[in-house]
Design a protein around this motif. Structure first.
Motif, PDB file in Angstrom:
ATOM      1  N   LYS A  95     -12.900   8.862   4.856  1.00 14.39           N
ATOM      2  CA  LYS A  95     -12.860   7.529   4.241  1.00 14.39           C
ATOM      3  C   LYS A  95     -13.626   7.594   2.927  1.00 14.39           C
ATOM      4  O   LYS A  95     -14.753   8.085   2.890  1.00 14.39           O
TER       5      LYS A  95
ATOM      6  N   LYS B  26      -0.099  -3.599   6.576  1.00 15.78           N
ATOM      7  CA  LYS B  26      -0.730  -2.760   5.545  1.00 15.78           C
ATOM      8  C   LYS B  26       0.235  -2.550   4.381  1.00 15.78           C
ATOM      9  O   LYS B  26       1.452  -2.642   4.543  1.00 15.78           O
TER      10      LYS B  26
ATOM     11  N   ASP C  36      -7.005   0.168   3.091  1.00 14.63           N
ATOM     12  CA  ASP C  36      -7.531  -0.769   4.099  1.00 14.63           C
ATOM     13  C   ASP C  36      -7.057  -2.200   3.903  1.00 14.63           C
ATOM     14  O   ASP C  36      -7.239  -3.038   4.800  1.00 14.63           O
TER      15      ASP C  36
ATOM     16  N   THR D 208      -9.916  -6.779  -3.287  1.00 12.53           N
ATOM     17  CA  THR D 208     -10.379  -5.473  -3.752  1.00 12.53           C
ATOM     18  C   THR D 208     -11.399  -5.620  -4.881  1.00 12.53           C
ATOM     19  O   THR D 208     -12.149  -4.698  -5.179  1.00 12.53           O
TER      20      THR D 208
ATOM     21  N   ARG E  96      -6.024  10.220   4.595  1.00 11.40           N
ATOM     22  CA  ARG E  96      -6.997   9.145   4.851  1.00 11.40           C
ATOM     23  C   ARG E  96      -6.500   8.222   5.959  1.00 11.40           C
ATOM     24  O   ARG E  96      -7.290   7.695   6.729  1.00 11.40           O
ATOM     25  N   LYS E  97      -5.163   8.019   6.001  1.00 13.58           N
ATOM     26  CA  LYS E  97      -4.612   7.154   7.056  1.00 13.58           C
ATOM     27  C   LYS E  97      -4.836   7.776   8.435  1.00 13.58           C
ATOM     28  O   LYS E  97      -5.013   7.077   9.410  1.00 13.58           O
TER      29      LYS E  97
ATOM     30  N   GLU F  26      -5.547  -5.770   3.820  1.00 10.04           N
ATOM     31  CA  GLU F  26      -4.720  -6.487   4.798  1.00 10.04           C
ATOM     32  C   GLU F  26      -3.672  -7.273   4.020  1.00 10.04           C
ATOM     33  O   GLU F  26      -4.017  -8.103   3.179  1.00 10.04           O
TER      34      GLU F  26
ATOM     35  N   GLN G  85      -9.233   3.756  -1.194  1.00 11.61           N
ATOM     36  CA  GLN G  85      -9.553   3.382   0.177  1.00 11.61           C
ATOM     37  C   GLN G  85      -9.371   1.876   0.387  1.00 11.61           C
ATOM     38  O   GLN G  85      -8.842   1.432   1.411  1.00 11.61           O
TER      39      GLN G  85
END
Ligand code: HEM
Length: 490
Positions: free
Chosen positions: A260, A287, A270, A133, A254-255, A272, A266
Motif C-alpha cells: 500500500k 471501485k 481505494d 482525494t 496493489r489491488k 469509493e 493508492q
C-alpha cells in the motif's frame, strides 16, 4: 463528347468551390450577423493568431472589442466573455446549461475517462469520487512525499551552486522537480529526473502532452469532424499507451494487497465510487476500474505538471527582478518552520507572492465552457447556440486596470490589502468545475518556493532577457528560454 463532359466537370468544380466559399463566409459572419464585435477572421483559419503570442492576442482583443466579443477557431464561432457578472451566470448559476469544459475533438481510450472530458452524470460521479482525494487530511499525507522530492531538489541546487557563477534555468529545474512529484505521487514510479536525459520513460512522461505541430494546427483550424475522422487528439497516443502499460501492473499488485502506498495512486485505488441516489453499488462497481484509475493519474499529470512548474518559474523570475519583494519573503520564510503543513499554509506574504504570480503570469491563460442548449446571454440579445464554445480570457482579465490598477506592476501587497472583486481572479477557473488539484498545487508551490528563497538568492544576470519571449500558440504561458543568477545565502 469529351469536351462536353469536361465542360460539365469544370462547371461542377466551380460550383462546389463557390458553394464552399459562400458556406465558409456565411459561417464566419455568425457574430457580425448578431451585431457582436470582434477581430476579422482569416478565411478558413479564423482567428488562430499564430503570428503573435496568445497573451498579446487576448489583451489586444479585450482592449479593442470589450469584455464580450466574437472570434472564430477555423470556421467555428467562439464567444469570449470577460465580464465578471456574466461569468457568475455561466460558470455557477447556469452551470446545468454549460456542463462541459474544454471543447472536445477525438478522444482516445485513455482520454475518454479524463475528468476534463466528462460532463453530465458521468462527470458528477467521477468528480465526487475524486474530490475526497484532495481533502486536507489526504493532502497532509501527500505533503510527506512532496517533502522528499523537495529534499532531492535542494541537493540538486547544492550541486548547481557549487560551481562559480552558475546559471539557474527555472523552467528546466521546476519541470524536472514537478515530474518527480507527479511520477512519485500519481504513478508510484521514481527515476533520476535530474540526470537522465534520454530515458524512454522520461520521454513518454514529457511527450504525453506534446502533440506535434501539425496535429495542433489541425485541431485549431479544421472542423471537428476532420480530427475525429483522423483520430487526432491533444495527447500523444503512443505515450498514453506507454503510461497505461506502466501503471496497470502496479495497480494490479496493489489491488492484490501486496503493498500500500502513501500516494495519489493508492487514493485512487481505494476511492469509493459515488453512486446516484437510490443506486446500490456492489463488488467491483464500488471501485474505479483500472482504466479509470490510469486515466485519472494521467489527467493529474497533464493538468498538474506544466501548470505548477510554470507558476514556480514565473515566481522565480518575478522575485529575481524584484529584490525588495524577495527580501521581504526571505524575512518571512527564514523565521518559519516551513516543513510544517499548517505553518506553511499560514504565511501571508508567501501566499500573496504566489497569488500575485498567478494573477500577473497566470499559467492557464483561458478556460472554456460549452452550452448543451441554446442560451441568451443575460442582459443582451446575443444568442449562444448549443455547442458554441465560450472562452473565459483569464489572462486579459488579470491585466485589466479596472480589475487591477497598474496591472503590469508585480505587487503582492494587493492580495494583503483585500480580496479581488468576485470573478476577476480566475487562475484555477470558476464554479463547480474549478481546478480539483488547486490545494495540491498550492502546497507544493509554497514549499518549493519557500525552501528556495530561504537558502538561495535569485537575481537577474547578463543572460536574463530584458523582454521575455513567450512560446506561441499554447493555453499555457511559458518562456522560450529563461536564465537567472543564483547564489547561496550566507
Ligand atoms: C498552478 C497549478 C494549476 C493551475 C493554474 C490549474 C488551473 C486549472 C484551470 C484553470 C482549470 C479549469 C477550471 C475550470 O474550467 O473552471 C483546471 C482544471 C483541472 N485541474 Fe488544475 N491547475 C493547476 C494544477 C493542477 C494539479 C496539480 C492537478 C492535479 C493533481 C490539477 C487537476 C485538474 C483537473 C483534473 C481539472 C479538471 C476539473 C474538472 O473538469 O472537473 N490541476 N486547472
Amino acid at each position: 463528347m469529351f469536351d462536353f463532359l469536361n465542360q460539365w466537370v469544370v462547371v461542377g468544380i466551380i460550383s462546389v468551390i463557390s458553394w464552399l466559399f459562400f458556406y465558409i463566409k456565411q459561417k464566419q459572419s455568425y457574430w457580425e450577423r448578431q451585431g457582436v464585435k470582434g477581430p476579422k477572421p482569416l478565411f478558413l483559419l479564423g482567428n488562430v493568431g499564430f503570428s503573435k503570442p496568445i497573451t498579446d492576442n487576448l489583451i489586444d482583443n479585450y482592449t479593442k472589442y470589450g469584455k464580450v466579443y466574437g472570434t472564430y477557431q477555423g470556421t467555428n464561432p467562439h464567444l469570449v466573455v470577460g465580464e465578471p457578472e456574466l461569468l457568475r451566470q455561466i460558470c455557477v448559476k447556469d452551470f446545468h446549461i454549460f456542463p462541459q469544459g474544454f471543447e472536445q475533438n477525438y478522444l482516445g481510450p485513455v482520454e475518454r475517462n479524463f475528468l476534463t472530458a466528462l460532463y453530465g452524470e458521468k462527470w458528477k460521479r467521477m468528480r465526487s469520487t475524486l474530490s475526497p482525494t484532495f481533502t486536507t487530511g489526504k493532502m497532509k499525507k501527500m505533503f510527506d512525499l512532496i517533502k522528499i522530492c523537495n529534499q532531492e531538489a535542494q541537493k540538486e541546487l547544492v550541486k548547481l551552486t557549487s560551481s562559480k557563477d552558475p546559471d539557474f534555468d527555472p523552467k528546466y529545474f521546476w519541470g524536472r522537480y514537478n515530474l518527480d512529484v507527479i511520477t512519485k505521487c500519481c504513478f508510484a514510479t521514481s527515476f533520476d529526473v535530474y540526470n537522465s536525459s534520454d530515458d524512454e520513460i522520461l520521454r513518454h512522461f514529457v511527450e504525453v502532452f506534446e502533440p506535434n505541430k501539425l496535429k495542433i494546427f489541425i485541431l485549431l483550424t479544421a472542423p471537428k469532424w476532420v480530427s475525429r475522422m483522423m483520430k487526432i487528439s491533444g495527447s500523444s497516443t503512443e505515450s498514453l499507451d506507454y503510461l497505461k502499460q506502466l501503471t496497470l501492473p502496479i495497480i494490479e499488485q496493489r489491488k492484490k494487497g501486496n503493498y500500500k502506498g502513501n500516494d495519489f495512486l493508492q487514493l485512487l485505488i481505494d476511492a469509493e465510487v459515488v453512486s446516484k441516489e437510490g443506486e446500490e453499488l456492489k463488488g467491483e462497481a464500488k471501485k474505479l476500474s483500472p482504466d479509470e484509475i490510469v486515466s485519472s493519474a494521467v489527467i493529474f499529470l497533464i493538468a498538474g505538471y506544466e501548470t505548477t512548474s510554470t507558476l514556480l518559474t514565473w515566481a522565480c523570475y518575478r522575485l529575481a527582478t524584484n529584490p525588495d519583494i524577495q527580501e521581504k519573503l526571505y524575512q518571512e520564510v527564514s523565521q518559519a518552520n516551513i516543513e510544517d503543513y499548517e505553518v506553511l499554509q499560514d504565511l501571508p506574504y508567501l501566499d500573496a507572492v504566489i497569488s500575485e504570480t498567478l494573477r500577473i503570469d497566470s499559467p492557464i491563460l483561458l478556460f472554456q465552457r460549452v452550452p448543451h442548449s441554446d442560451y441568451i446571454l443575460p442582459g443582451t440579445d446575443i444568442k449562444i447556440q448549443k455547442g458554441t464554445v465560450v472562452t473565459i480570457p483569464v489572462y486579459a482579465m488579470h491585466h485589466d486596470p479596472e480589475n487591477y490598477p497598474e496591472p503590469e506592476v508585480f505587487d503582492p501587497n494587493r492580495f494583503l490589502e483585500g480580496s479581488p472583486k468576485p470573478f476577476t481572479f480566475l487562475p484555477f477557473g470558476a464554479g463547480p468545475r474549478t481546478c480539483i488539484g488547486m490545494r495540491f498545487a498550492l502546497i507544493n508551490a509554497k514549499l518549493s518556493l519557500a525552501s528556495l528563497v530561504r537558502n538561495y538568492q535569485l537575481f537577474s544576470n547578463e543572460k536574463t532577457p530584458s523582454k521575455i519571449e513567450h512560446v506561441i500558440g499554447a493555453v499555457i504561458k511559458t518562456a522560450k528560454t529563461l536564465t537567472l543568477g543564483i547564489k547561496p545565502r550566507c
